[in-house]
Motif scaffolding. Structure first.
Motif, PDB file in Angstrom:
ATOM      1  N   GLU A   1      -4.598  -2.183   6.110  1.00 39.49           N
ATOM      2  CA  GLU A   1      -6.032  -1.750   5.199  1.00 39.49           C
ATOM      3  C   GLU A   1      -6.220  -0.691   4.052  1.00 39.49           C
ATOM      4  N   GLU A   2      -5.092   0.131   5.210  1.00 35.06           N
ATOM      5  CA  GLU A   2      -5.176   2.067   3.363  1.00 35.06           C
ATOM      6  C   GLU A   2      -4.720   1.262   2.670  1.00 35.06           C
ATOM      7  N   LEU A   3      -3.502   0.492   2.609  1.00 35.18           N
ATOM      8  CA  LEU A   3      -2.817  -0.370   1.037  1.00 35.18           C
ATOM      9  C   LEU A   3      -4.061  -0.749   0.714  1.00 35.18           C
ATOM     10  N   ASP A   4      -4.835  -2.172   1.386  1.00 31.66           N
ATOM     11  CA  ASP A   4      -5.581  -2.398   0.270  1.00 31.66           C
ATOM     12  C   ASP A   4      -6.770  -2.080  -0.277  1.00 31.66           C
ATOM     13  N   THR A   5      -6.901  -0.554   0.065  1.00 30.27           N
ATOM     14  CA  THR A   5      -8.132  -0.101   0.059  1.00 30.27           C
ATOM     15  C   THR A   5      -7.562   0.839  -1.474  1.00 30.27           C
ATOM     16  N   PHE A   6      -6.320   0.859  -1.343  1.00 25.65           N
ATOM     17  CA  PHE A   6      -5.726   1.767  -2.236  1.00 25.65           C
ATOM     18  C   PHE A   6      -6.126   1.417  -3.603  1.00 25.65           C
ATOM     19  N   LEU A   7      -5.112   0.171  -3.716  1.00 23.42           N
ATOM     20  CA  LEU A   7      -4.705  -0.961  -4.562  1.00 23.42           C
ATOM     21  C   LEU A   7      -6.475  -0.964  -4.665  1.00 23.42           C
ATOM     22  N   GLN A   8      -6.970  -1.714  -4.023  1.00 20.00           N
ATOM     23  CA  GLN A   8      -8.882  -1.940  -4.599  1.00 20.00           C
ATOM     24  C   GLN A   8      -9.392  -1.007  -5.613  1.00 20.00           C
ATOM     25  N   THR A   9      -9.164   0.566  -4.878  1.00 17.81           N
ATOM     26  CA  THR A   9      -9.887   1.462  -5.777  1.00 17.81           C
ATOM     27  C   THR A   9      -9.171   1.710  -6.971  1.00 17.81           C
ATOM     28  N   VAL A  10      -8.031   1.373  -7.569  1.00 12.09           N
ATOM     29  CA  VAL A  10      -6.712   1.815  -8.712  1.00 12.09           C
ATOM     30  C   VAL A  10      -7.192   0.873  -9.676  1.00 12.09           C
ATOM     31  N   PHE A  11      -7.101   0.020  -8.597  1.00  7.07           N
ATOM     32  CA  PHE A  11      -7.164  -1.151  -9.913  1.00  7.07           C
ATOM     33  C   PHE A  11      -8.613  -1.805 -10.815  1.00  7.07           C
ATOM     34  N   SER A  12      -9.380  -1.310  -9.647  1.00  2.45           N
ATOM     35  CA  SER A  12     -10.810  -2.104  -9.888  1.00  2.45           C
ATOM     36  C   SER A  12     -11.714  -1.488 -11.174  1.00  2.45           C
TER      37      SER A  12
ATOM     38  N   GLU B   1       7.699  -7.175   4.126  1.00  2.00           N
ATOM     39  CA  GLU B   1       6.535  -7.515   4.195  1.00  2.00           C
ATOM     40  C   GLU B   1       5.102  -7.560   3.241  1.00  2.00           C
ATOM     41  N   ILE B   2       5.036  -5.532   2.160  1.00  2.43           N
ATOM     42  CA  ILE B   2       5.217  -5.214   1.524  1.00  2.43           C
ATOM     43  C   ILE B   2       5.229  -5.889  -0.234  1.00  2.43           C
ATOM     44  N   ILE B   3       6.016  -6.178  -0.263  1.00  3.18           N
ATOM     45  CA  ILE B   3       6.167  -7.118  -1.402  1.00  3.18           C
ATOM     46  C   ILE B   3       6.191  -8.075  -1.570  1.00  3.18           C
ATOM     47  N   SER B   4       6.274  -9.269  -0.067  1.00  2.00           N
ATOM     48  CA  SER B   4       5.838 -10.599  -0.171  1.00  2.00           C
ATOM     49  C   SER B   4       4.418 -10.701  -0.266  1.00  2.00           C
ATOM     50  N   GLU B   5       3.624  -9.730   0.352  1.00  2.00           N
ATOM     51  CA  GLU B   5       2.069  -9.780   0.788  1.00  2.00           C
ATOM     52  C   GLU B   5       1.568  -9.793  -0.922  1.00  2.00           C
TER      53      GLU B   5
ATOM     54  N   GLY C   1      -2.845   0.922 -14.458  1.00  4.98           N
ATOM     55  CA  GLY C   1      -2.398  -0.130 -15.398  1.00  4.98           C
ATOM     56  C   GLY C   1      -0.694  -0.255 -13.924  1.00  4.98           C
ATOM     57  N   GLU C   2      -0.671   0.587 -13.243  1.00  5.46           N
ATOM     58  CA  GLU C   2       1.078   1.112 -13.037  1.00  5.46           C
ATOM     59  C   GLU C   2       0.548   2.169 -12.039  1.00  5.46           C
ATOM     60  N   ILE C   3       0.925   1.494 -10.338  1.00  2.00           N
ATOM     61  CA  ILE C   3       1.021   2.365  -9.397  1.00  2.00           C
ATOM     62  C   ILE C   3       2.168   2.666  -9.214  1.00  2.00           C
ATOM     63  N   SER C   4       2.520   3.278  -7.920  1.00  2.00           N
ATOM     64  CA  SER C   4       3.956   3.171  -7.411  1.00  2.00           C
ATOM     65  C   SER C   4       3.786   3.641  -5.664  1.00  2.00           C
ATOM     66  N   ILE C   5       4.570   2.792  -4.870  1.00  3.47           N
ATOM     67  CA  ILE C   5       4.337   3.020  -3.622  1.00  3.47           C
ATOM     68  C   ILE C   5       5.579   3.000  -2.752  1.00  3.47           C
ATOM     69  N   VAL C   6       5.187   3.776  -2.435  1.00  2.00           N
ATOM     70  CA  VAL C   6       6.441   4.524  -1.089  1.00  2.00           C
ATOM     71  C   VAL C   6       6.066   3.701   0.140  1.00  2.00           C
ATOM     72  N   PRO C   7       7.400   2.616   0.425  1.00  2.31           N
ATOM     73  CA  PRO C   7       6.539   1.771   1.443  1.00  2.31           C
ATOM     74  C   PRO C   7       6.981   2.236   2.806  1.00  2.31           C
ATOM     75  N   SER C   8       8.532   3.310   2.917  1.00  2.78           N
ATOM     76  CA  SER C   8       8.094   4.071   4.105  1.00  2.78           C
ATOM     77  C   SER C   8       7.754   4.450   4.510  1.00  2.78           C
ATOM     78  N   SER C   9       5.246   4.842   3.697  1.00  5.38           N
ATOM     79  CA  SER C   9       4.617   5.907   4.221  1.00  5.38           C
ATOM     80  C   SER C   9       4.528   4.110   4.943  1.00  5.38           C
ATOM     81  N   TYR C  10       4.526   3.452   5.287  1.00  5.75           N
ATOM     82  CA  TYR C  10       3.864   2.272   5.647  1.00  5.75           C
ATOM     83  C   TYR C  10       4.475   1.926   6.911  1.00  5.75           C
TER      84      TYR C  10
END
Length: 69
Positions: free
Chosen positions: A16-27, A47-51, A32-41
């Protein structure tokens, strides 16, 4: 006033927090581009890459972080 004790293990973020972050940034149209640290999730990197890919994001695995477009 006093401070709380320093947490020994930082809380991991959720889908939910990842989705909120993505929606906020891209909406905003400014992201144009963001970085995500998978170890924070709580989810694994794979799983993150696939989704992300399944939902139309372009993902590059840069080792310790993911670049998402």
């Amino acid at each position: 006033m006093s401070l709380s004790w320093k947490p020994s293990n930082p809380r991991k973020l959720t889908w939910e927090e990842l989705d909120t972050f993505l929606q906020t940034v891209f909406s905003t149209g400014n992201g144009g581009e963001i970085s995500i640290v998978p170890s924070s999730y709580v989810m694994s990197k794979s799983e993150i890459i696939s989704e992300l890919a399944k939902n139309g994001y372009d993902v590059t695995d840069c080792g310790d972080y993911l670049t998402v477009r």
